[in-house]
Design an enzyme around this catalytic site. Structure first.
Site, short mmCIF file in Angstrom:
data_model
loop_
_atom_site.label_atom_id
_atom_site.label_comp_id
_atom_site.label_asym_id
_atom_site.label_seq_id
_atom_site.Cartn_x
_atom_site.Cartn_y
_atom_site.Cartn_z
N LYS A 149 0.89 -1.07 -0.14
CA LYS A 149 0.57 0.09 -0.47
C LYS A 149 0.93 1.82 -0.32
CE LYS A 149 -2.74 2.23 3.76
NZ LYS A 149 -1.45 3.56 3.79
N ASN A 150 2.20 1.00 0.76
CA ASN A 150 2.96 2.32 1.03
C ASN A 150 3.32 2.57 -0.28
OD1 ASN A 150 1.67 3.28 3.23
ND2 ASN A 150 3.42 1.79 4.21
N ARG A 195 -4.22 11.02 3.29
CA ARG A 195 -3.02 11.18 3.66
C ARG A 195 -2.42 11.18 2.34
NH1 ARG A 195 0.43 13.52 7.17
NH2 ARG A 195 2.38 12.55 7.52
N ASP A 248 -5.70 9.00 9.08
CA ASP A 248 -5.80 8.10 10.39
C ASP A 248 -4.49 9.88 11.42
OD1 ASP A 248 -6.29 5.96 9.88
OD2 ASP A 248 -4.24 4.57 9.86
N ASP A 273 3.82 0.72 12.31
CA ASP A 273 2.70 0.36 11.60
C ASP A 273 1.99 -0.92 12.01
OD1 ASP A 273 1.50 2.27 10.32
OD2 ASP A 273 3.23 1.37 8.20
N MET A 316 7.44 6.72 18.12
CA MET A 316 6.90 7.60 16.69
C MET A 316 5.74 8.65 16.33
SD MET A 316 8.98 4.71 14.18
CE MET A 316 8.74 5.98 12.58
#
Length: 437
Positions: A38-39, A109, A133, A321, A343
């Protein structure tokens, strides 16, 4: 125009919601294939805006976030073929505006990744505050820092206004935070800036390297991909590019934890062993029986034990994540574990609902949580406040006694394709129902 500043509250997506009904206590068993990362998919789709030639992406995950990015591109004039499949062809011959759809931006985002390519094509951008998020906590300051160094000026109010009055300029950039999307914004903008740009304190995650490799197929000269210092020679006319996305290692880790908390056995296919190392290292410490081979991860039934502390870190450290999922795993481990996500704020706060399921945990602050286990969880209503903690709560529901209702499911489907079908294939007892108004 003034100096670049931070964002304000995002636009609401306004989707109809569904709830996942989970009957816990059944072991997950079987084989599951992960799709592309996804990223990686989101920045690669944004990169297609840098050229008017055809770009091809394969192994694209069929998730909601990708669907939103595709809609954003189409709204700007892109031609996209293969929508709804894992193979996309994108051509941005004619861009018809500099303002991505505000409602869609408010749901994603990653929409901020469009700024660099749009500045290259249009010279200015008007962007609604990106959603996703915890948007109020996750700013785009690193993006603004990189763009400002490259000659971009702007202002923020209800919308962000960006302008490159003299075009994008090459620059020497030190990112105060090794932000993944901030690094990707710098890479995308640098690809269109004529000359040599150096990005220091760059993020090193595999999906950042994927973007570098894809830009390389388009004609951008990049050195140092996968390291903290990346050199980009850009500004030339870019061609079309192609890329098969690597498997999503966060998704693979998610399925591994779901199997471990239910005492099941699972084989996850389609993910690189090297990408899994930071996750498997923690699972090994927690006595989860794992074996990693070429493009697969196997998890066997295990007696999970505590570890003294689990701390997130930038790549190649343990990924933030995964912190929500490993927190659920810790509820089933013998002993005490300190979970520390330095983080991001609020990821652990979203898991406070575990205490209502019977978990023995103490939330020290938004970054630290102490978990004592093992405890038998009990089903209840659960709120998916963000993507990763939403998947973690589904894992908790699968391990719990009784019925849980987890929703809205759409939050989790932003990052997990065909979730209901794959859970049923693995033996989960689940159903869907509309959310109550």
């Amino acid at each position: 125009m003034t100096g670049l500043t931070a964002p304000v509250t995002p636009v609401d997506g306004g989707e109809t919601s569904t709830v996942l009904v989970v009957e816990g206590g059944t072991r997950l068993n079987g084989i599951v294939d992960v799709e592309g990362n996804k990223n990686a998919a989101l920045p690669l789709l944004a990169a297609c805006l840098l050229t008017d030639e055809l770009c091809e992406l394969t192994n694209v995950p069929q998730i909601r976030d990708v669907g939103v990015m595709v809609e954003l591109l189409q709204g700007l004039g892109a031609e996209v073929r293969g929508v709804g499949s894992t193979s996309l062809q994108v051509q941005c011959r004619n861009i018809n505006g500099n303002e991505p759809d505000p409602k869609l931006v408010g749901r994603l985002r990653g929409s901020v990744l469009l700024v660099g390519p749009l500045l290259a094509r249009m010279g200015s951008v008007r962007l609604a505050p990106p959603g996703g998020d915890f948007p109020a906590r996750r700013t785009i300051n690193s993006h603004l820092q990189a763009l400002g160094a490259m000659g971009v000026v702007g202002s923020s109010g209800e919308f962000h206004e960006f302008l490159a009055p003299d075009g994008l300029k090459p620059a020497s950039i030190y990112l105060e935070e090794a932000s993944v999307t901030g690094t990707e914004t710098a890479l995308l903008a640098a690809s269109a800036a004529l000359g040599r740009t150096e990005i220091r304190h760059a993020a090193c995650e595999p999906h950042v390297k994927e973007l570098c490799d894809f830009l390389g197929t388009m004609g951008v000269k990049i050195c140092g991909a996968g390291t903290s210092t990346i050199e980009v020679v850009g500004g030339m006319k870019l061609t079309g590019g192609s890329r098969q996305l690597r498997g999503d290692y966060i998704e693979a880790g998610s399925w591994a934890v779901a199997a471990a908390v239910t005492g099941g056995e699972i084989e996850v296919r389609g993910v690189e062993a090297s990408d899994l190392e930071p996750i498997v290292a923690i699972l090994d410490r927690m006595n989860v029986m794992c074996s990693v081979g070429e493009n697969h991860l196997r998890v066997s039934a295990s007696e999970v034990r505590n570890v003294r502390q689990i701390t997130t870190a930038p790549w190649p450290g343990f990924p933030s994540d995964m912190v929500s999922l490993v927190s659920v795993l810790a509820t089933q481990a013998g002993g005490r574990t300190l979970i520390h996500d330095w983080m991001y704020e609020l990821r652990l706060f979203a898991l406070e609902q575990l205490s209502g399921m019977g978990a023995d945990l103490f939330l020290c602050d938004p970054h630290r949580m102490i978990v004592n286990g093992p405890t038998k969880l009990k089903g209840r209503h659960l709120d998916t406040r963000d993507l990763r903690s939403g998947m973690a709560l589904i894992a908790a529901a699968l391990a719990a006694d009784g019925i849980s209702r987890v929703g809205p499911l759409e939050t989790v489907e932003r990052g997990y394709a065909n979730l209901v079908i794959r859970l049923k294939t693995l033996g989960a007892k689940i159903d869907l129902e509309p959310a109550q108004e």
